[in-house]
Design an enzyme around this catalytic site. Structure first.
Site, PDB file in Angstrom:
ATOM      1  N   ASN A   1       0.869  -1.181   0.000  1.00  0.00           N
ATOM      2  CA  ASN A   1       0.000   0.000   0.000  1.00  0.00           C
ATOM      3  C   ASN A   1       0.903   1.226   0.000  1.00  0.00           C
ATOM      4  OD1 ASN A   1      -1.802   2.053   0.501  1.00  0.00           O
ATOM      5  ND2 ASN A   1      -2.245   1.447   2.613  1.00  0.00           N
ATOM      6  N   TRP A   2       1.015   1.837  -1.161  1.00  0.00           N
ATOM      7  CA  TRP A   2       1.947   2.976  -1.289  1.00  0.00           C
ATOM      8  C   TRP A   2       1.407   4.246  -0.629  1.00  0.00           C
ATOM      9  CZ3 TRP A   2       4.068   2.920  -7.048  1.00  0.00           C
ATOM     10  CH2 TRP A   2       4.775   1.723  -7.244  1.00  0.00           C
ATOM     11  N   LYS A   3       0.136   4.264  -0.292  1.00  0.00           N
ATOM     12  CA  LYS A   3      -0.510   5.462   0.279  1.00  0.00           C
ATOM     13  C   LYS A   3      -0.260   6.664  -0.646  1.00  0.00           C
ATOM     14  CE  LYS A   3       0.158   3.418   4.757  1.00  0.00           C
ATOM     15  NZ  LYS A   3       0.084   3.567   6.192  1.00  0.00           N
TER      16      LYS A   3
ATOM     17  N   HIS B   1      -9.525   0.921   4.939  1.00  0.00           N
ATOM     18  CA  HIS B   1      -8.228   1.108   5.613  1.00  0.00           C
ATOM     19  C   HIS B   1      -8.434   2.033   6.817  1.00  0.00           C
ATOM     20  CE1 HIS B   1      -4.118   2.385   6.386  1.00  0.00           C
ATOM     21  NE2 HIS B   1      -3.737   1.302   5.748  1.00  0.00           N
TER      22      HIS B   1
ATOM     23  N   GLU C   1      -6.826   4.454   7.865  1.00  0.00           N
ATOM     24  CA  GLU C   1      -6.649   5.887   7.579  1.00  0.00           C
ATOM     25  C   GLU C   1      -7.915   6.467   6.943  1.00  0.00           C
ATOM     26  OE1 GLU C   1      -2.924   5.520   5.487  1.00  0.00           O
ATOM     27  OE2 GLU C   1      -1.974   4.947   7.376  1.00  0.00           O
TER      28      GLU C   1
ATOM     29  N   GLU D   1      -5.304  -5.190  10.669  1.00  0.00           N
ATOM     30  CA  GLU D   1      -4.317  -4.128  10.847  1.00  0.00           C
ATOM     31  C   GLU D   1      -4.598  -3.386  12.158  1.00  0.00           C
ATOM     32  OE1 GLU D   1      -2.402  -2.938   6.913  1.00  0.00           O
ATOM     33  OE2 GLU D   1      -4.195  -1.727   7.117  1.00  0.00           O
TER      34      GLU D   1
ATOM     35  N   GLY E   1       2.376   2.154  10.676  1.00  0.00           N
ATOM     36  CA  GLY E   1       3.286   3.279  10.506  1.00  0.00           C
ATOM     37  C   GLY E   1       3.975   3.692  11.794  1.00  0.00           C
TER      38      GLY E   1
ATOM     39  N   SER F   1       3.435  -2.223  10.340  1.00  0.00           N
ATOM     40  CA  SER F   1       4.894  -2.178  10.501  1.00  0.00           C
ATOM     41  C   SER F   1       5.589  -3.493  10.149  1.00  0.00           C
ATOM     42  CB  SER F   1       5.272  -1.713  11.913  1.00  0.00           C
ATOM     43  OG  SER F   1       4.815  -0.380  12.123  1.00  0.00           O
TER      44      SER F   1
ATOM     45  N   GLY G   1       2.768  -1.121   4.304  1.00  0.00           N
ATOM     46  CA  GLY G   1       2.815   0.286   3.940  1.00  0.00           C
ATOM     47  C   GLY G   1       4.248   0.723   3.695  1.00  0.00           C
ATOM     48  N   GLY G   2       4.875   1.293   4.725  1.00  0.00           N
ATOM     49  CA  GLY G   2       6.207   1.886   4.595  1.00  0.00           C
ATOM     50  C   GLY G   2       7.223   1.001   3.877  1.00  0.00           C
TER      51      GLY G   2
HETATM   52  C1  PEP Z   1      -0.787   0.024   5.976  1.00  0.00           C
HETATM   53  O1  PEP Z   1      -0.840   1.159   5.586  1.00  0.00           O
HETATM   54  O2  PEP Z   1      -1.677  -0.755   5.648  1.00  0.00           O
HETATM   55  C2  PEP Z   1       0.337  -0.380   6.805  1.00  0.00           C
HETATM   56  C3  PEP Z   1       0.272  -1.547   7.388  1.00  0.00           C
HETATM   57  O3  PEP Z   1       1.371   0.520   6.962  1.00  0.00           O
HETATM   58  P1  PEP Z   1       2.811   0.222   7.637  1.00  0.00           P
HETATM   59  O4  PEP Z   1       3.320  -1.075   7.036  1.00  0.00           O
HETATM   60  O5  PEP Z   1       3.653   1.385   7.251  1.00  0.00           O
HETATM   61  O6  PEP Z   1       2.588   0.068   9.082  1.00  0.00           O
END
Ligand code: PEP
Length: 256
Positions: free
Chosen positions: A13-15, A100, A102, A172, A178, A217, A238-239
């Site tokens: 997930n590049w956001k 999600h 966010e 999640e 994040g 994470s 994500g990251g």
């Molecule tokens: C996400 O955005 O779905 C996520 C899990 O982010 P991160 O891996 O950065 O925690």
């Protein structure tokens, strides 16, 4: 990891990150690293505006394309700024992230809207990736099971277990997204088993085949121990999905 019948899925997930050239380079690195693929499936979810270009970059690769969000409306019309499931399918998406945290926290998406988006994704022939998870406060108050059950049941209760046949669920925990703070394999496994159990109560076959991803994470260093657990069928990342070498390490852990 999972049973042999579930193909592990590693989704990036590049956001709201990246630029056109940078995204093209990242895709090229991932395509070179993924080779002909493996036991696992790789999925990339870039921002809307890069989807059509990403579909071209991914053409000769085994990597799938998905979006991060979609409109809850199905028919075209006066919905300024919205993008329909049909449009996403049209440019080559196979999946779309729905609900999600966010979207839920920053943009106020309710369970009802998440259900409508889930339904819209299915109508367009996309595989919805339904995100669920508790906040830190909810975990500390012992509400994890209740929150996750409510979020899963919003879809199950309205649409029935059958709609999960082509879907994916992502657990999640909001406190792990994040933050660099990952759920322990035991904490994650416990919630994954809860989710599978909720679905099994309606349809055991669909529950047994459903991929449940962990997100929060995940990185190259912690993926293997999370993915080793029985009900963890991949990761929503994500990251670390913005770093080709990290993401490929996670993919290899899932393929192993
Ligand atoms: C996400 O955005 O779905 C996520 C899990 O982010 P991160 O891996 O950065 O925690």
């Amino acid at each position: 990891m999972g049973t042999g019948t579930r193909t592990p899925l590693v989704a990036g997930n590049w956001k709201m990150n990246g630029a056109l050239r940078e995204s093209r380079d990242l895709v090229a690195e991932l395509a070179a690293g993924v080779g002909q693929g493996g036991r696992a499936e790789m999925l990339l979810c870039p921002p809307y505006v890069y989807l059509a270009a990403a579909a071209r970059w991914l053409e000769a690769t085994p990597i799938a394309l998905g979006a991060q969000n979609l409109a809850s409306e199905v028919d075209p019309g006066a919905f300024t700024g919205e993008v329909s499931g049909a449009m996403l399918a049209d440019v080559g998406c196979a999946y779309v992230i729905v609900g999600h945290s966010e979207r839920r926290t920053l943009y106020g998406e309710t369970d009802e809207q998440v259900v409508a988006k889930f339904r819209a994704a299915r109508t367009a022939g996309l595989g919805p990736i339904l995100c669920v998870g508790e906040t830190l406060e909810e975990r500390e108050e012992g509400l994890t099971e209740a929150v996750v059950t409510r979020q899963v049941n919003a879809v199950l209760g309205t649409l029935g277990a059958g709609v999960l046949a082509s879907a994916v669920v992502a657990y999640e925990p909001v406190w792990a997204i994040g933050t660099g703070r990952t759920a322990s394999p035991d904490q994650a496994q416990e919630v994954h088993a809860l989710i599978r159990g909720l679905i099994a109560a309606q349809d055991a076959t669909i529950a047994a085949g459903l991929r449940i991803l962990y997100g929060g994470s995940v990185n190259g260093g912690n993926a293997a121990e999370l993915l080793a657990r029985e009900d963890i069928d991949g990761g929503l990342v994500g990251g670390a999905s913005l770093d080709a070498s990290q993401f490929l390490t996670i993919f290899q852990a899932a393929s192993g």
